[in-house]
Design an enzyme around this catalytic site. Structure first.
Site, mmCIF file in Angstrom:
data_model
loop_
_atom_site.group_PDB
_atom_site.id
_atom_site.type_symbol
_atom_site.label_atom_id
_atom_site.label_comp_id
_atom_site.label_asym_id
_atom_site.label_seq_id
_atom_site.Cartn_x
_atom_site.Cartn_y
_atom_site.Cartn_z
ATOM 1 N N SER A 66 1.641 -9.838 -1.089
ATOM 2 C CA SER A 66 1.499 -8.406 -0.816
ATOM 3 C C SER A 66 1.726 -8.051 0.577
ATOM 4 O O SER A 66 1.793 -6.304 0.632
ATOM 5 C CB SER A 66 -0.007 -8.450 -1.043
ATOM 6 O OG SER A 66 -0.760 -9.127 -0.320
ATOM 7 N N GLU A 73 -10.864 6.749 4.428
ATOM 8 C CA GLU A 73 -11.226 5.816 5.542
ATOM 9 C C GLU A 73 -10.265 4.536 5.580
ATOM 10 O O GLU A 73 -9.455 4.552 4.729
ATOM 11 C CB GLU A 73 -12.674 5.434 5.080
ATOM 12 C CG GLU A 73 -12.598 4.120 3.907
ATOM 13 C CD GLU A 73 -11.982 4.597 2.379
ATOM 14 O OE1 GLU A 73 -12.020 5.935 2.239
ATOM 15 O OE2 GLU A 73 -11.593 3.503 1.752
ATOM 16 N N LYS A 77 0.923 -1.312 -0.139
ATOM 17 C CA LYS A 77 0.024 -0.092 0.008
ATOM 18 C C LYS A 77 0.803 1.305 0.033
ATOM 19 O O LYS A 77 0.553 2.326 -0.539
ATOM 20 C CB LYS A 77 -0.926 0.032 1.092
ATOM 21 C CG LYS A 77 -2.196 -0.953 1.218
ATOM 22 C CD LYS A 77 -3.173 -0.683 2.008
ATOM 23 C CE LYS A 77 -4.319 -1.749 1.611
ATOM 24 N NZ LYS A 77 -4.187 -2.810 1.960
#
Ligand SMILES: *Cc1c(COP(=O)(O)O)cnc(C)c1O
Length: 406
Positions: free
Chosen positions: A385, A118, A96
């Site tokens: 990931s 959010e 991310k």
């Protein structure tokens, strides 16, 4: 090869990937999105911007992330050779950070003061708070009251990093309500704030922009894999929540017809309604959160309840480019359930000494099954990931007995 697959030629000017994507937002927001699109198109190939971003990828994130040949696990399965792209080794422990840094730099260039978003389990919130601290922007994270109680370490991390964590107390007090409240806050002031989306979802230009920022993963992997083995991988595997780590790996290989590509969705407890989040497997096209894509929805078009042991995967929508890739049959979308993911979580930990995020464990679970069916000279590259540190308490409490942990 159908020309619509050419990786970077999509989306079209209106943000469409075939019939999917686009921008379904209130008129007052469309103007702001157009400005973001314009600003992004200006910097996207700008040498100075790219130099700055790639210096951060290298010196801050620790890129390139390595590729590791999981020999013991491959041997255990007795088939294809499994390789891992180690996004779990990035600063903050997942992929991310790649798109958070890109969006933070863009927001800064546009003269914005505050990044808002959010967060569900807090992973996107932590990555964004990190990027905000680094580039010198304020950061407001909207999070359901229920999630705040459940995800204490991430809440504390965000606060240590200088972000405000705004507790959302309406409705179910979870992710969906946090999205609504963050969106309202953004509508209240879209001039000084920048809404940083956490995956390849949302209205144009976010699916394109987040994909581009993540595509570093596949570009590195293509070169590294060639250097290691002399050829491209035969198969790619990545888990799909919103679909950003998957698009990150897949994009550089979409035009290589000989590379088979698999996206793994969570089948949770079962494929019964409310017990999974297998959007592409069981959903139908519709509009949610400002874009058109496959969705898990009822007859009235309301999103259905979704579930997965991996909170990063339980979203009722999916990035619009994945919807197109499914229709074109360029990517095969498959599922892995909770128990398979937990098995894979322990297999990777015990055979290779790598504790994966529960999200990534879904990709590993499918790769193990696939490996068993293939010859030993075939290769599978899995996007790992994220790392599993965030999941160890939950796994120990819920499954620890079965695996001799407690
Ligand atoms: C958030 C997250 C995901 C799911 O998001 P995508 O946009 O589908 O990549 C997958 N793995 C990890 C480790 C995550 O934190």
């Amino acid at each position: 090869m159908k020309t619509e697959l050419k990786s970077f030629q999509l989306p079209d000017e209106k943000g469409y990937f075939g019939p999917y994507g686009g921008s379904f937002v209130p008129p007052q927001l469309q103007g702001v999105l157009d400005e973001i699109t314009q600003a992004y198109m200006e910097i996207k190939d700008d040498e100075q911007f790219l130099t700055e971003l790639h210096a951060l990828y290298k010196h801050y994130v620790g890129r390139p992330s390595p590729i590791f040949h999981a020999r013991s696990l491959s041997e255990k399965m007795g088939g294809a050779q499994i390789y891992l792209k180690r996004e779990d080794l990035n600063h903050t422990g997942a992929h991310k950070i790649n798109h958070c840094l890109g969006q933070a730099l863009l927001a800064k260039k546009m003269g914005k003061q505050t990044l808002i978003a959010e967060t569900g389990a807090g992973q996107h919130g932590v990555a964004l708070a990190t990027a905000a601290a680094l580039v010198g922007l304020k950061c407001d994270i909207y999070m359901g009251e229920v999630d705040i109680a459940k995800e204490k370490p991430n809440v504390i991390r965000m606060k240590i990093l200088g972000a405000r964590v705004i507790s959302v107390t309406r409705g179910t007090k979870t992710l969906k309500d946090a999205v609504d409240e963050a969106f309202e806050a953004y509508l209240g002031d879209p001039i000084t704030q920048f809404y940083a989306i956490g995956s390849v979802v949302g209205p144009h230009p976010f699916p394109m922009m987040v994909r581009d920022f993540q595509s570093i993963v596949g570009r590195e992997a293509r070169q590294q894999f060639r250097e290691m083995t002399g050829s491209l991988p035969d198969n790619l595997v990545a888990c799909v929540g919103g679909g950003s780590n998957a698009m990150g790996l897949f994009t550089a290989f979409l035009d290589d017809e000989e590379v088979l590509i698999y996206g793994v969705e969570p089948s949770g407890l079962s494929l019964r309604e409310g017990e999974h989040a297998a959007t592409l497997t069981l959903g139908k096209p519709g509009v949610l959160h400002g874009f058109k894509s496959y969705l898990l929805q009822d007859e009235k078009g309301n999103p259905l309840k979704v579930y997965s042991v991996a909170s990063g995967l339980d979203y009722p929508g999916v990035g619009p480019q994945h919807s197109l890739l499914k229709d074109l049959e360029r990517v095969t979308y498959v599922t892995a359930g909770d128990s398979e993911a937990i098995d894979a979580f322990f297999d990777l930990s015990r055979f290779e000494g790598i504790i994966p995020a529960l999200e990534s464990a879904h990709a590993v679970a499918f790769a193990l099954k696939l490996a068993g069916k293939l010859e030993k000279d075939k290769t599978i590259l899995v996007n790992l990931s994220g790392r599993g540190d965030k999941d160890i308490d939950y796994v120990a409490e819920t499954y620890g007995k079965d695996y001799g942990v407690v």
